[in-house]
Design an enzyme around this catalytic site. Structure first.
Site, mmCIF file in Angstrom:
data_model
loop_
_atom_site.group_PDB
_atom_site.id
_atom_site.type_symbol
_atom_site.label_atom_id
_atom_site.label_comp_id
_atom_site.label_asym_id
_atom_site.label_seq_id
_atom_site.Cartn_x
_atom_site.Cartn_y
_atom_site.Cartn_z
ATOM 1 N N ASP A 124 0.821 -1.208 0.000
ATOM 2 C CA ASP A 124 0.000 0.000 0.000
ATOM 3 C C ASP A 124 0.856 1.259 0.000
ATOM 4 O O ASP A 124 0.491 2.268 -0.601
ATOM 5 C CB ASP A 124 -0.927 -0.002 1.218
ATOM 6 C CG ASP A 124 -1.822 -1.228 1.244
ATOM 7 O OD1 ASP A 124 -2.479 -1.496 0.225
ATOM 8 O OD2 ASP A 124 -1.850 -1.928 2.262
ATOM 9 N N LYS B 107 1.397 -2.634 4.500
ATOM 10 C CA LYS B 107 0.591 -3.618 3.807
ATOM 11 C C LYS B 107 -0.585 -3.992 4.706
ATOM 12 O O LYS B 107 -0.620 -3.610 5.857
ATOM 13 C CB LYS B 107 1.419 -4.881 3.499
ATOM 14 C CG LYS B 107 2.549 -4.649 2.501
ATOM 15 C CD LYS B 107 3.458 -5.858 2.361
ATOM 16 C CE LYS B 107 2.731 -7.155 2.187
ATOM 17 N NZ LYS B 107 1.782 -7.143 1.032
ATOM 18 N N GLU C 151 1.322 -12.845 4.947
ATOM 19 C CA GLU C 151 2.255 -12.194 4.030
ATOM 20 C C GLU C 151 3.617 -12.004 4.691
ATOM 21 O O GLU C 151 4.660 -12.278 4.080
ATOM 22 C CB GLU C 151 1.687 -10.843 3.585
ATOM 23 C CG GLU C 151 0.474 -10.952 2.681
ATOM 24 C CD GLU C 151 -0.233 -9.640 2.470
ATOM 25 O OE1 GLU C 151 -1.049 -9.558 1.540
ATOM 26 O OE2 GLU C 151 0.004 -8.682 3.239
#
Length: 232
Positions: A102, A112, A121
């Site tokens: 992001d 993120k 992730e």
């Protein structure tokens, strides 16, 4: 015995994919990095989805022996649909991972977690020798937190305690992320809540400080990780 339903086979991305042409270009760059025998971590988001399509085409065209470890249920179902073999961290360690972000600052630190998969992730990135982050120009910022809050995955019963501690740590605003298309809050891949926390500044130790709070599963801060940035 195979299932006879069509749900997986008819899956499509859940939202409009912006900049698709540019995403497809970097997707083929990612697909071109595949080597026979690779185990690949697959993050989440629309750019990762487009890259997964390219990966599947190369695996099929060259009959490659490749396995992936997806970070989200959505990408796992996509890999099932595309016929990409999957494995888990119980069985294999990823040779490399690709994912989106992001925000990306000049030090390659990231925010993120808009998709609620930040824990898985981060687990994939921490276990990978190399990680490629696929982003467009809009994701580059001079300072983390300039455009997005920090997502914090929280065990539900710890919600109010974590809110209090985040504010004591300098958060100017903390909100429970609500879902779209359903009543109530969004749930992460692990069945937890997400608090979005805004900070005026994010020092290098903020990721570790947030993680120390009892009830925090993970945050969307990725500070000091060895990542390679691929711009669309």
């Amino acid at each position: 015995m195979n299932w006879t339903n069509t749900i997986i086979n008819s899956l499509q991305w859940s939202d409009t994919i912006t900049n698709r042409e540019r995403k497809e270009k970097v997707a083929w760059e990612i697909a071109g990095r595949i080597k026979n025998g690779d185990v690949i971590g697959v993050g989440s988001g629309s750019t990762v989805y487009v890259a997964a399509l390219a990966v599947a085409k190369r695996i099929k065209a060259e009959n490659l022996d490749v396995q992936v470890i997806p970070a989200s249920a959505e990408l796992s179902m996509t890999c099932t649909q595309l016929g990409i073999p999957q494995t888990t961290l119980w069985e294999k360690k990823p040779d490399w991972t690709f994912d989106g972000a992001d925000e990306v600052d000049p030090q390659k630190s990231l925010i993120k977690g808009r998709g609620g998969a930040m824990f898985k992730e981060k687990l994939l990135i921490a276990n990978s020798k190399e990680t490629y982050i696929l982003v467009d120009d809009s994701k580059f910022v001079d300072q983390l937190g300039s455009k997005f809050p920090v997502p914090v995955e929280v065990f539900p019963n710890a919600l109010l305690y974590v809110e209090e501690q985040l504010k004591l740590s300098g958060a100017t605003k903390v909100v429970l992320r609500m879902a779209k298309g359903k009543d109530g809050p969004i749930f992460t891949e692990n069945g937890n809540f997400v608090l979005d926390a805004w900070f005026d500044s994010i020092p290098d130790n903020m990721e570790k400080e947030i993680k120390k709070i009892t009830g925090v599963i993970e945050s969307g801060l990725f500070i000091g990780y060895n990542v390679n940035i691929l711009s669309l």
